[in-house]
Write an enzyme that holds these catalytic residues in place. Structure first.
Site, PDB file in Angstrom:
ATOM      1  N   TYR A  71     -12.225  -5.401   4.651  1.00  0.00           N
ATOM      2  CA  TYR A  71     -12.584  -4.068   4.152  1.00  0.00           C
ATOM      3  C   TYR A  71     -12.838  -3.112   5.322  1.00  0.00           C
ATOM      4  O   TYR A  71     -12.234  -2.045   5.417  1.00  0.00           O
ATOM      5  CB  TYR A  71     -13.821  -4.205   3.264  1.00  0.00           C
ATOM      6  CG  TYR A  71     -14.284  -2.930   2.611  1.00  0.00           C
ATOM      7  CD1 TYR A  71     -13.519  -2.316   1.628  1.00  0.00           C
ATOM      8  CD2 TYR A  71     -15.507  -2.347   2.954  1.00  0.00           C
ATOM      9  CE1 TYR A  71     -13.956  -1.151   1.006  1.00  0.00           C
ATOM     10  CE2 TYR A  71     -15.945  -1.193   2.335  1.00  0.00           C
ATOM     11  CZ  TYR A  71     -15.171  -0.593   1.358  1.00  0.00           C
ATOM     12  OH  TYR A  71     -15.605   0.555   0.744  1.00  0.00           O
ATOM     13  N   ASP A  96      -3.102   4.102 -10.350  1.00  0.00           N
ATOM     14  CA  ASP A  96      -4.013   2.956 -10.231  1.00  0.00           C
ATOM     15  C   ASP A  96      -3.306   1.684 -10.665  1.00  0.00           C
ATOM     16  O   ASP A  96      -2.482   1.720 -11.586  1.00  0.00           O
ATOM     17  CB  ASP A  96      -5.267   3.191 -11.110  1.00  0.00           C
ATOM     18  CG  ASP A  96      -6.480   2.438 -10.590  1.00  0.00           C
ATOM     19  OD1 ASP A  96      -6.438   1.196 -10.584  1.00  0.00           O
ATOM     20  OD2 ASP A  96      -7.456   3.092 -10.190  1.00  0.00           O
ATOM     21  N   LYS A 104     -10.379  -0.036   6.551  1.00  0.00           N
ATOM     22  CA  LYS A 104     -10.811   1.369   6.511  1.00  0.00           C
ATOM     23  C   LYS A 104     -10.740   2.002   7.907  1.00  0.00           C
ATOM     24  O   LYS A 104     -10.454   3.193   8.036  1.00  0.00           O
ATOM     25  CB  LYS A 104     -12.236   1.461   5.971  1.00  0.00           C
ATOM     26  CG  LYS A 104     -12.363   1.062   4.493  1.00  0.00           C
ATOM     27  CD  LYS A 104     -11.781   2.116   3.568  1.00  0.00           C
ATOM     28  CE  LYS A 104     -12.093   1.807   2.108  1.00  0.00           C
ATOM     29  NZ  LYS A 104     -11.584   2.830   1.197  1.00  0.00           N
ATOM     30  N   THR A 142      -9.415  -3.399  -9.751  1.00  0.00           N
ATOM     31  CA  THR A 142     -10.862  -3.383 -10.017  1.00  0.00           C
ATOM     32  C   THR A 142     -11.230  -2.244 -10.975  1.00  0.00           C
ATOM     33  O   THR A 142     -12.350  -2.190 -11.462  1.00  0.00           O
ATOM     34  CB  THR A 142     -11.689  -3.224  -8.723  1.00  0.00           C
ATOM     35  OG1 THR A 142     -11.190  -2.084  -8.005  1.00  0.00           O
ATOM     36  CG2 THR A 142     -11.581  -4.458  -7.848  1.00  0.00           C
ATOM     37  N   GLY A 143     -10.290  -1.337 -11.211  1.00  0.00           N
ATOM     38  CA  GLY A 143     -10.551  -0.223 -12.136  1.00  0.00           C
ATOM     39  C   GLY A 143     -10.157  -0.610 -13.554  1.00  0.00           C
ATOM     40  O   GLY A 143      -9.745  -1.739 -13.803  1.00  0.00           O
ATOM     41  N   THR A 187      -3.824  -2.526   1.058  1.00  0.00           N
ATOM     42  CA  THR A 187      -4.058  -1.263   0.337  1.00  0.00           C
ATOM     43  C   THR A 187      -4.470  -0.158   1.310  1.00  0.00           C
ATOM     44  O   THR A 187      -3.981   0.969   1.222  1.00  0.00           O
ATOM     45  CB  THR A 187      -5.121  -1.471  -0.765  1.00  0.00           C
ATOM     46  OG1 THR A 187      -4.580  -2.386  -1.719  1.00  0.00           O
ATOM     47  CG2 THR A 187      -5.484  -0.183  -1.462  1.00  0.00           C
ATOM     48  N   ASN A 233       1.995   4.873   2.476  1.00  0.00           N
ATOM     49  CA  ASN A 233       2.838   5.432   1.409  1.00  0.00           C
ATOM     50  C   ASN A 233       2.304   6.784   0.931  1.00  0.00           C
ATOM     51  O   ASN A 233       3.068   7.714   0.682  1.00  0.00           O
ATOM     52  CB  ASN A 233       2.939   4.442   0.244  1.00  0.00           C
ATOM     53  CG  ASN A 233       3.802   3.236   0.603  1.00  0.00           C
ATOM     54  OD1 ASN A 233       4.770   3.367   1.361  1.00  0.00           O
ATOM     55  ND2 ASN A 233       3.456   2.076   0.090  1.00  0.00           N
ATOM     56  N   ALA A 241     -10.836   8.163   1.365  1.00  0.00           N
ATOM     57  CA  ALA A 241     -12.186   7.638   1.151  1.00  0.00           C
ATOM     58  C   ALA A 241     -12.419   6.526   2.164  1.00  0.00           C
ATOM     59  O   ALA A 241     -11.985   5.399   1.974  1.00  0.00           O
ATOM     60  CB  ALA A 241     -12.326   7.104  -0.267  1.00  0.00           C
TER      61      ALA A 241
HETATM   62  P1  NAD Z   1     -13.609   0.808  -7.567  1.00  0.00           P
HETATM   63  O1  NAD Z   1     -13.199  -0.600  -7.300  1.00  0.00           O
HETATM   64  O2  NAD Z   1     -14.289   1.113  -8.848  1.00  0.00           O
HETATM   65  O3  NAD Z   1     -12.368   1.784  -7.421  1.00  0.00           O
HETATM   66  C1  NAD Z   1     -11.214   1.498  -6.676  1.00  0.00           C
HETATM   67  C2  NAD Z   1      -9.999   1.814  -7.525  1.00  0.00           C
HETATM   68  O4  NAD Z   1      -8.813   1.607  -6.733  1.00  0.00           O
HETATM   69  C3  NAD Z   1      -9.866   0.874  -8.733  1.00  0.00           C
HETATM   70  O5  NAD Z   1      -9.559   1.616  -9.886  1.00  0.00           O
HETATM   71  C4  NAD Z   1      -8.719  -0.043  -8.341  1.00  0.00           C
HETATM   72  O6  NAD Z   1      -8.039  -0.570  -9.467  1.00  0.00           O
HETATM   73  C5  NAD Z   1      -7.853   0.893  -7.499  1.00  0.00           C
HETATM   74  N1  NAD Z   1      -6.966   0.199  -6.548  1.00  0.00           N
HETATM   75  C6  NAD Z   1      -7.292  -0.748  -5.642  1.00  0.00           C
HETATM   76  N2  NAD Z   1      -6.200  -1.154  -4.964  1.00  0.00           N
HETATM   77  C7  NAD Z   1      -5.161  -0.416  -5.432  1.00  0.00           C
HETATM   78  C8  NAD Z   1      -3.769  -0.372  -5.137  1.00  0.00           C
HETATM   79  N3  NAD Z   1      -3.222  -1.176  -4.212  1.00  0.00           N
HETATM   80  N4  NAD Z   1      -2.991   0.502  -5.818  1.00  0.00           N
HETATM   81  C9  NAD Z   1      -3.533   1.316  -6.761  1.00  0.00           C
HETATM   82  N5  NAD Z   1      -4.831   1.312  -7.099  1.00  0.00           N
HETATM   83  C10 NAD Z   1      -5.637   0.452  -6.445  1.00  0.00           C
HETATM   84  O7  NAD Z   1     -14.537   1.220  -6.320  1.00  0.00           O
HETATM   85  P2  NAD Z   1     -15.389   2.537  -6.047  1.00  0.00           P
HETATM   86  O8  NAD Z   1     -16.776   2.135  -5.779  1.00  0.00           O
HETATM   87  O9  NAD Z   1     -15.107   3.575  -7.078  1.00  0.00           O
HETATM   88  O10 NAD Z   1     -14.771   3.016  -4.659  1.00  0.00           O
HETATM   89  C11 NAD Z   1     -13.782   4.033  -4.588  1.00  0.00           C
HETATM   90  C12 NAD Z   1     -13.436   4.293  -3.124  1.00  0.00           C
HETATM   91  O11 NAD Z   1     -14.601   4.741  -2.424  1.00  0.00           O
HETATM   92  C13 NAD Z   1     -12.943   3.043  -2.394  1.00  0.00           C
HETATM   93  O12 NAD Z   1     -11.908   3.410  -1.515  1.00  0.00           O
HETATM   94  C14 NAD Z   1     -14.148   2.608  -1.612  1.00  0.00           C
HETATM   95  O13 NAD Z   1     -13.792   1.919  -0.439  1.00  0.00           O
HETATM   96  C15 NAD Z   1     -14.837   3.913  -1.301  1.00  0.00           C
HETATM   97  N6  NAD Z   1     -16.281   3.725  -1.104  1.00  0.00           N
HETATM   98  C16 NAD Z   1     -17.108   3.466  -2.157  1.00  0.00           C
HETATM   99  C17 NAD Z   1     -18.463   3.272  -1.933  1.00  0.00           C
HETATM  100  C18 NAD Z   1     -19.428   3.034  -3.054  1.00  0.00           C
HETATM  101  O14 NAD Z   1     -20.623   2.866  -2.783  1.00  0.00           O
HETATM  102  N7  NAD Z   1     -19.043   3.022  -4.307  1.00  0.00           N
HETATM  103  C19 NAD Z   1     -18.966   3.301  -0.617  1.00  0.00           C
HETATM  104  C20 NAD Z   1     -18.085   3.529   0.419  1.00  0.00           C
HETATM  105  C21 NAD Z   1     -16.744   3.762   0.172  1.00  0.00           C
END
Ligand code: NAD
Ligand code: UDP
Length: 309
Positions: free
Chosen positions: A146, A32, A150, A36-37, A93, A100, A115
């Site tokens: 976005y 990570d 995807k 956003t994490g 990403t 990658n 995802a």
């Molecule tokens: P989130 O932002 O909490 O999690 C995304 C994580 O990816 C974060 O920890 C961020 O730091 C990391 N990240 C982003 N770009 C990165 C990079 N270039 N290299 C390494 N790490 C990177 O979001 P979430 O809600 O937990 O979503 C997780 C996944 O599920 C995402 O791919 C999102 O598109 C997908 N998703 C989520 C939802 C939802 O409702 N939560 C709905 C549809 C899809």
């Protein structure tokens, strides 16, 4: 014991996935860049000798010096507030970053799960959305970084599967909520819950007649793990088909928190989908299992998290 890479494992859904995979006795390498994490989301697992945290941006090539069985790619900012802030990073990403990971999967002969999202359906003209629906996306709109990222990701894994024999899974996740969402995440439930707890008006965008269908994070993670370990190779919706309007959701949050907050109607963001509900027939047939958590139970747990309990 499997060795499993979780890219984006320090995010909201990713951290719950790491937790479950560790509980099931796997070795987990969480990758990570914390865009956003947060390290806080995975702090509790750092004591576990089967957990490794790698600070790395997946848009840079990733080398891992051990055998890997599975890769989950959860990495991508996912809140509409991030789209105008870091649109290029989001596109890279889901494209370069996923390439990658796909190269790593080919090298290690690992299975990869991407995802994906209900956003590939855009502002859907078919309702509820089945996996066969091709979608209605504005390629140049405010959400396109976005959505198109995807869609590219699904195309990239399909090309890798055809040309390089990559073993892929694609999950289209629908609105998921729960503990460990960022308080300032900007998505609807963190906003509504925090506003209700602070006694502030709940910001309903538009007239609140748009619909969404909310899935609690533990049910979502169940589905992700089942799909990864199933034989089903095509895109699969995972979510909860319990559809409601955003106005109904706001009223439900007020009732569940016992808040005295009122509703404040604000302008609707561009390209906000008017309705969304997953058709989960494929998930039911191919993966089985039941959705376990009602909106009321899930909301209570999420409210307790935001209250710091
Ligand atoms: P989130 O932002 O909490 O999690 C995304 C994580 O990816 C974060 O920890 C961020 O730091 C990391 N990240 C982003 N770009 C990165 C990079 N270039 N290299 C390494 N790490 C990177 O979001 P979430 O809600 O937990 O979503 C997780 C996944 O599920 C995402 O791919 C999102 O598109 C997908 N998703 C989520 C939802 C939802 O409702 N939560 C709905 C549809 C899809
Ligand atoms: N929304 C809202 N108030 C908020 C945040 C979001 O009314 O404070 C609406 C938003 O316009 C959308 C729905 O809630 O119609 C879900 O928004 P979210 O950003 O959570 O996810 P989306 O499904 O749009 O990606």
């Amino acid at each position: 014991m499997k060795t499993i890479v979780v890219a984006g494992g320090a995010g909201f859904i990713g951290s719950h996935l790491c937790e479950r995979l560790l509980k099931e006795g796997n070795r987990v390498i969480c990758v990570d860049n914390f865009v956003t994490g947060s390290k806080k989301n995975v702090k509790a697992f750092e004591k576990n000798e089967n957990f490794n945290l790698l600070e790395h941006d997946i848009t840079k090539p990733l080398e891992i010096d051990e055998d890997i069985n599975q890769i989950y790619n959860m990495a991508s900012p996912a809140s509409p507030v991030d789209f105008p802030r870091i649109p290029i990073e989001i596109l890279l990403t889901s494209s370069l970053g996923l390439k990658n990971l796909a190269d790593l999967a080919v090298e290690k002969k690992a299975r990869i799960l991407q995802a994906s999202t209900s956003e590939v359906y855009g502002n859907p003209l078919e309702h509820p959305q089945k996996e066969t629906y091709f979608g209605n996306v504005n390629t140049i709109g405010p959400r396109s970084c976005y959505d198109e990222g995807k869609r590219f990701a699904e195309a990239l894994l399909s090309a890798y599967a055809r040309k390089k024999g990559l073993d892929k899974r694609i999950v289209r996740i629908f609105n998921t909520y729960g503990p460990r969402m960022r308080p300032n995440d900007g998505r609807v439930l963190p906003n509504f819950i925090n506003q209700a707890l602070e006694g502030k008006p709940l910001t309903v965008y538009g007239d609140g007649s748009q619909t969404r269908s909310f899935c609690f994070v533990s049910d979502e993670v169940d589905g992700l793990i089942k799909l990864m370990n199933s034989d089903y190779k095509f895109p699969c919706n995972i979510g909860n088909p319990n559809e409601m309007t955003i106005k109904e959701l706001a009223e439900f949050v007020i009732k569940t928190t016992g808040s005295k907050s009122k509703l404040a109607f604000k302008s609707l963001p561009g390209d906000d989908p008017a309705k969304r509900k997953p058709d989960i027939s494929i998930a039911k047939k191919e993966l089985g299992g039941e959705l376990k958590v009602s909106l009321e139970e899930g909301l209570k747990e999420t409210i307790a998290f935001f209250e710091g309990k």
